[in-house]
Scaffold this motif. Structure first.
Motif, PDB file in Angstrom:
ATOM      1  N   VAL A  93       0.781  -2.559  13.430  1.00 29.71           N
ATOM      2  CA  VAL A  93       0.280  -3.878  13.047  1.00 29.71           C
ATOM      3  C   VAL A  93       0.967  -4.379  11.780  1.00 29.71           C
ATOM      4  O   VAL A  93       1.353  -5.551  11.676  1.00 29.71           O
ATOM      5  CB  VAL A  93      -1.246  -3.819  12.843  1.00 29.71           C
ATOM      6  CG1 VAL A  93      -1.758  -5.122  12.224  1.00 29.71           C
ATOM      7  CG2 VAL A  93      -1.940  -3.562  14.169  1.00 29.71           C
ATOM      8  N   LEU A  94       1.111  -3.484  10.792  1.00 30.07           N
ATOM      9  CA  LEU A  94       1.708  -3.855   9.509  1.00 30.07           C
ATOM     10  C   LEU A  94       2.849  -2.901   9.162  1.00 30.07           C
ATOM     11  O   LEU A  94       2.725  -2.052   8.269  1.00 30.07           O
ATOM     12  CB  LEU A  94       0.645  -3.829   8.401  1.00 30.07           C
ATOM     13  CG  LEU A  94      -0.455  -4.882   8.464  1.00 30.07           C
ATOM     14  CD1 LEU A  94      -1.553  -4.566   7.447  1.00 30.07           C
ATOM     15  CD2 LEU A  94       0.115  -6.272   8.205  1.00 30.07           C
ATOM     16  N   PRO A  95       3.980  -3.011   9.862  1.00 30.63           N
ATOM     17  CA  PRO A  95       5.100  -2.108   9.574  1.00 30.63           C
ATOM     18  C   PRO A  95       5.686  -2.368   8.190  1.00 30.63           C
ATOM     19  O   PRO A  95       5.940  -3.519   7.833  1.00 30.63           O
ATOM     20  CB  PRO A  95       6.117  -2.438  10.676  1.00 30.63           C
ATOM     21  CG  PRO A  95       5.772  -3.829  11.100  1.00 30.63           C
ATOM     22  CD  PRO A  95       4.295  -3.964  10.947  1.00 30.63           C
ATOM     23  N   PRO A  96       5.875  -1.324   7.364  1.00 24.82           N
ATOM     24  CA  PRO A  96       6.463  -1.509   6.040  1.00 24.82           C
ATOM     25  C   PRO A  96       7.893  -2.053   6.125  1.00 24.82           C
ATOM     26  O   PRO A  96       8.559  -1.940   7.148  1.00 24.82           O
ATOM     27  CB  PRO A  96       6.448  -0.101   5.444  1.00 24.82           C
ATOM     28  CG  PRO A  96       5.360   0.601   6.185  1.00 24.82           C
ATOM     29  CD  PRO A  96       5.419   0.049   7.583  1.00 24.82           C
ATOM     30  N   LYS A  97       8.346  -2.619   5.005  1.00 23.30           N
ATOM     31  CA  LYS A  97       9.635  -3.290   4.997  1.00 23.30           C
ATOM     32  C   LYS A  97      10.811  -2.334   4.962  1.00 23.30           C
ATOM     33  O   LYS A  97      11.939  -2.733   5.228  1.00 23.30           O
ATOM     34  CB  LYS A  97       9.717  -4.243   3.800  1.00 23.30           C
ATOM     35  CG  LYS A  97       9.516  -3.565   2.452  1.00 23.30           C
ATOM     36  CD  LYS A  97       9.444  -4.594   1.347  1.00 23.30           C
ATOM     37  CE  LYS A  97       9.110  -3.940   0.006  1.00 23.30           C
ATOM     38  NZ  LYS A  97       8.959  -4.956  -1.068  1.00 23.30           N
ATOM     39  N   ASN A  98      10.587  -1.063   4.618  1.00 16.42           N
ATOM     40  CA  ASN A  98      11.711  -0.125   4.587  1.00 16.42           C
ATOM     41  C   ASN A  98      11.274   1.243   5.092  1.00 16.42           C
ATOM     42  O   ASN A  98      10.075   1.541   5.184  1.00 16.42           O
ATOM     43  CB  ASN A  98      12.324  -0.024   3.185  1.00 16.42           C
ATOM     44  CG  ASN A  98      11.332   0.435   2.136  1.00 16.42           C
ATOM     45  OD1 ASN A  98      10.768   1.524   2.232  1.00 16.42           O
ATOM     46  ND2 ASN A  98      11.101  -0.398   1.117  1.00 16.42           N
ATOM     47  N   PHE A  99      12.247   2.070   5.406  1.00 17.84           N
ATOM     48  CA  PHE A  99      11.993   3.378   6.007  1.00 17.84           C
ATOM     49  C   PHE A  99      11.220   4.293   5.072  1.00 17.84           C
ATOM     50  O   PHE A  99      10.303   4.997   5.497  1.00 17.84           O
ATOM     51  CB  PHE A  99      13.316   4.027   6.400  1.00 17.84           C
ATOM     52  CG  PHE A  99      13.169   5.421   6.961  1.00 17.84           C
ATOM     53  CD1 PHE A  99      12.692   5.620   8.248  1.00 17.84           C
ATOM     54  CD2 PHE A  99      13.490   6.534   6.184  1.00 17.84           C
ATOM     55  CE1 PHE A  99      12.543   6.904   8.760  1.00 17.84           C
ATOM     56  CE2 PHE A  99      13.340   7.811   6.688  1.00 17.84           C
ATOM     57  CZ  PHE A  99      12.870   7.997   7.983  1.00 17.84           C
TER      58      PHE A  99
END
Length: 268
Positions: A93-99
């Motif tokens: 739902v809320l994937p972070p902006k970086n790995f």
């Protein structure tokens, strides 16, 4: 019974959780305390004798422990299958902006989910000084385009505590506390903290989350941590509130103390 505390960095969540646990213990309640720590907060009482080695060791533990715990989960997938589902759903739902943020947050949510599952099957009162609301806040801060719809979906996914407490203080007080904290941190410790720009976004975000929770009908107990005197009163009042909703399996005669290291989650 599960009690969850949330609020911006520096508001005093761990301090309040410890004080509340001590108050409940004094009232002969059985308490599990699930805490998030920073390296400086984990120093032994004699750390002044070793001012350099003690913080260094604590930072090393903070870096290594999440890896060890994640490997444990990897080798026991069946025991953690529900926790994996919760973490995967939130990150979808809320994937972070970086790995890197994705790894850190998924690892923390996994461990948090496992501790929450254990608490839900316990007859003890379990106090989390930060848990799923805090995790949602971290995900929102790491997501480039989070909106009310996505945040609402995330709130639908996370489990609900029996009592939800928001701690708050003015932005000026929070900034002063964070500045004072940094004075006692080394360079490596500061790298593990949330950057100042993110800190400035926390206060309005928590106010926004509070509004959403109330809009959804979820009760939230709000406490201002600016004044130590009134905070002591809030601890006693909260303990009485918990006692009012307790049922017989929770009421026992001794206290058990536990903790969860949650260094993988940015302290938001």
């Amino acid at each position: 019974m599960i009690v969850e505390i949330f609020g911006p960095q520096g508001v005093g969540k761990t301090t309040f959780a410890r004080a509340l646990a001590a108050e409940l213990q004094n009232q002969h309640q059985n308490v599990d305390l699930v805490l998030s720590y920073r390296p400086a907060e984990r120093l032994p009482t004699d750390s002044r004798k070793h001012p350099i080695s003690a913080p260094t060791a604590a930072v090393a533990i903070r870096l290594v422990r999440p890896v060890v715990e994640l490997l444990t989960m990897t080798f026991h997938p069946l025991a953690y299958r529900n926790d994996l589902s919760t973490a995967a759903s939130l990150l979808k739902v809320l994937p972070p902006k970086n790995f890197l943020s994705s790894v850190r947050l998924s690892q923390y949510i996994l461990r948090l989910s496992h501790s929450w599952h254990m608490a839900s099957n316990s007859s003890h009162i379990t106090l989390f000084d930060q848990a799923f609301i805090q995790a949602v806040c971290s995900l929102v801060l790491s997501h480039p385009s989070a909106d009310e719809t996505l945040i609402a979906r995330a709130l639908d996914i996370i489990p609900k505590p029996d009592l939800l407490i928001q701690l708050d203080a003015s932005p000026d007080i929070l900034a002063a506390r964070l500045h004072n904290r940094q004075r006692f941190q080394g360079p490596v410790e500061r790298m593990l903290e949330v950057d100042p720009a993110t800190n400035s976004e926390e206060h309005p975000l928590f106010e926004y989350l509070l509004g959403l929770l109330r809009k959804r009908g979820q009760p939230v107990t709000c406490i201002n941590s600016s004044d130590p005197g009134s905070l002591d009163d809030a601890v006693r009042e909260t303990a009485e509130q918990i006692k009012m909703v307790l049922r017989p399996p929770y009421q026992t005669s001794h206290a058990l103390w536990g903790n969860l290291s949650s260094e993988g989650l940015p302290h938001v």
